[in-house]
Design a protein around this motif. Structure first.
Motif, PDB file in Angstrom:
ATOM      1  N   UNK A   1       6.527   8.897  11.253  1.00  0.00           N
ATOM      2  CA  UNK A   1       6.200   7.286  10.893  1.00  0.00           C
ATOM      3  C   UNK A   1       6.830   7.179   9.368  1.00  0.00           C
ATOM      4  N   UNK A   2       7.367   5.824   9.190  1.00  0.00           N
ATOM      5  CA  UNK A   2       7.844   5.514   7.753  1.00  0.00           C
ATOM      6  C   UNK A   2       6.677   4.600   7.176  1.00  0.00           C
ATOM      7  N   UNK A   3       6.029   4.777   5.956  1.00  0.00           N
ATOM      8  CA  UNK A   3       5.150   3.939   5.504  1.00  0.00           C
ATOM      9  C   UNK A   3       5.838   2.969   4.350  1.00  0.00           C
ATOM     10  N   UNK A   4       5.395   2.048   3.921  1.00  0.00           N
ATOM     11  CA  UNK A   4       5.810   1.022   2.850  1.00  0.00           C
ATOM     12  C   UNK A   4       4.514   0.641   2.007  1.00  0.00           C
ATOM     13  N   UNK A   5       4.765   0.798   0.886  1.00  0.00           N
ATOM     14  CA  UNK A   5       3.784   0.118   0.054  1.00  0.00           C
ATOM     15  C   UNK A   5       4.556  -0.571  -1.202  1.00  0.00           C
ATOM     16  N   UNK A   6       4.000  -1.816  -1.821  1.00  0.00           N
ATOM     17  CA  UNK A   6       4.365  -2.438  -2.833  1.00  0.00           C
ATOM     18  C   UNK A   6       3.369  -2.348  -3.973  1.00  0.00           C
ATOM     19  N   UNK A   7       3.673  -1.743  -4.970  1.00  0.00           N
ATOM     20  CA  UNK A   7       2.951  -1.276  -6.245  1.00  0.00           C
ATOM     21  C   UNK A   7       2.946  -2.507  -7.224  1.00  0.00           C
ATOM     22  N   UNK A  45       4.285  -9.070 -15.149  1.00  0.00           N
ATOM     23  CA  UNK A  45       3.546  -8.274 -13.981  1.00  0.00           C
ATOM     24  C   UNK A  45       5.077  -7.513 -13.589  1.00  0.00           C
ATOM     25  N   UNK A  46       4.736  -6.139 -13.275  1.00  0.00           N
ATOM     26  CA  UNK A  46       5.824  -5.246 -12.669  1.00  0.00           C
ATOM     27  C   UNK A  46       5.530  -5.177 -11.005  1.00  0.00           C
ATOM     28  N   UNK A  47       6.676  -4.720 -10.482  1.00  0.00           N
ATOM     29  CA  UNK A  47       6.295  -4.306  -9.200  1.00  0.00           C
ATOM     30  C   UNK A  47       7.528  -3.423  -8.607  1.00  0.00           C
ATOM     31  N   UNK A  48       6.966  -2.403  -7.633  1.00  0.00           N
ATOM     32  CA  UNK A  48       7.883  -1.375  -7.362  1.00  0.00           C
ATOM     33  C   UNK A  48       7.583  -1.097  -5.910  1.00  0.00           C
ATOM     34  N   UNK A  49       8.426  -1.183  -4.887  1.00  0.00           N
ATOM     35  CA  UNK A  49       8.083  -0.728  -3.615  1.00  0.00           C
ATOM     36  C   UNK A  49       8.475   0.745  -3.545  1.00  0.00           C
ATOM     37  N   UNK A  50       7.693   1.338  -2.600  1.00  0.00           N
ATOM     38  CA  UNK A  50       7.711   2.856  -2.533  1.00  0.00           C
ATOM     39  C   UNK A  50       7.523   3.112  -0.925  1.00  0.00           C
ATOM     40  N   UNK A  51       8.244   4.424  -0.419  1.00  0.00           N
ATOM     41  CA  UNK A  51       8.310   4.470   1.186  1.00  0.00           C
ATOM     42  C   UNK A  51       7.862   5.909   1.098  1.00  0.00           C
ATOM     43  N   UNK A  58       0.514   8.361  13.872  1.00  0.00           N
ATOM     44  CA  UNK A  58       1.137   7.187  14.471  1.00  0.00           C
ATOM     45  C   UNK A  58       0.530   5.950  13.431  1.00  0.00           C
ATOM     46  N   UNK A  59       1.322   4.903  13.270  1.00  0.00           N
ATOM     47  CA  UNK A  59       0.827   3.847  12.424  1.00  0.00           C
ATOM     48  C   UNK A  59      -0.274   3.212  13.099  1.00  0.00           C
ATOM     49  N   UNK A  60      -1.497   2.941  12.186  1.00  0.00           N
ATOM     50  CA  UNK A  60      -2.639   2.122  12.539  1.00  0.00           C
ATOM     51  C   UNK A  60      -2.800   1.054  11.618  1.00  0.00           C
ATOM     52  N   UNK A  64      -5.539   3.302   5.334  1.00  0.00           N
ATOM     53  CA  UNK A  64      -5.246   3.235   3.917  1.00  0.00           C
ATOM     54  C   UNK A  64      -4.156   3.958   3.459  1.00  0.00           C
ATOM     55  N   UNK A  65      -2.923   2.993   3.156  1.00  0.00           N
ATOM     56  CA  UNK A  65      -1.752   3.703   2.984  1.00  0.00           C
ATOM     57  C   UNK A  65      -1.906   4.527   1.473  1.00  0.00           C
ATOM     58  N   UNK A  66      -2.653   4.096   0.819  1.00  0.00           N
ATOM     59  CA  UNK A  66      -2.635   4.750  -0.688  1.00  0.00           C
ATOM     60  C   UNK A  66      -3.385   6.506  -0.410  1.00  0.00           C
ATOM     61  N   UNK A  67      -3.864   6.562   0.682  1.00  0.00           N
ATOM     62  CA  UNK A  67      -4.545   7.695   1.056  1.00  0.00           C
ATOM     63  C   UNK A  67      -3.812   8.745   1.797  1.00  0.00           C
TER      64      UNK A  67
END
Length: 68
Positions: A1-7, A45-51, A58-60, A64-67
């Motif tokens: 699975x690929x995860x996405x976060x926007x910091x 403010x700054x922002x950066x996407x990370x994957x 499996x995605x749920x 908690x994506x940060x974990x």
């Protein structure tokens, strides 16, 4: 699975530490960083996407994506 976060965060060292921590947990930068003025706080403010690719899970929507 690929995860996405926007910091996001203020334009200071804390934002750089947040991105550095993600990179050291195997997240990868995705796209260019963003930089904008927050009129409510009067700060930049700054922002950066990370994957991150995670095998064997499996995605749920409750994870908690940060974990990961």
């Amino acid at each position: 699975m690929k995860l996405y976060r926007f910091l996001t965060g203020p334009d200071d060292a804390s934002f750089c530490h947040k991105v550095t921590a993600a990179l050291n947990k195997d997240w990868e930068l995705s796209g260019a960083p963003t930089y904008a003025f927050n009129a409510a706080t009067g700060l930049m403010q700054c922002g950066q996407a990370v994957v991150k690719e995670v095998e064997g899970k499996d995605y749920d929507p409750d994870m908690k994506l940060s974990e990961q």
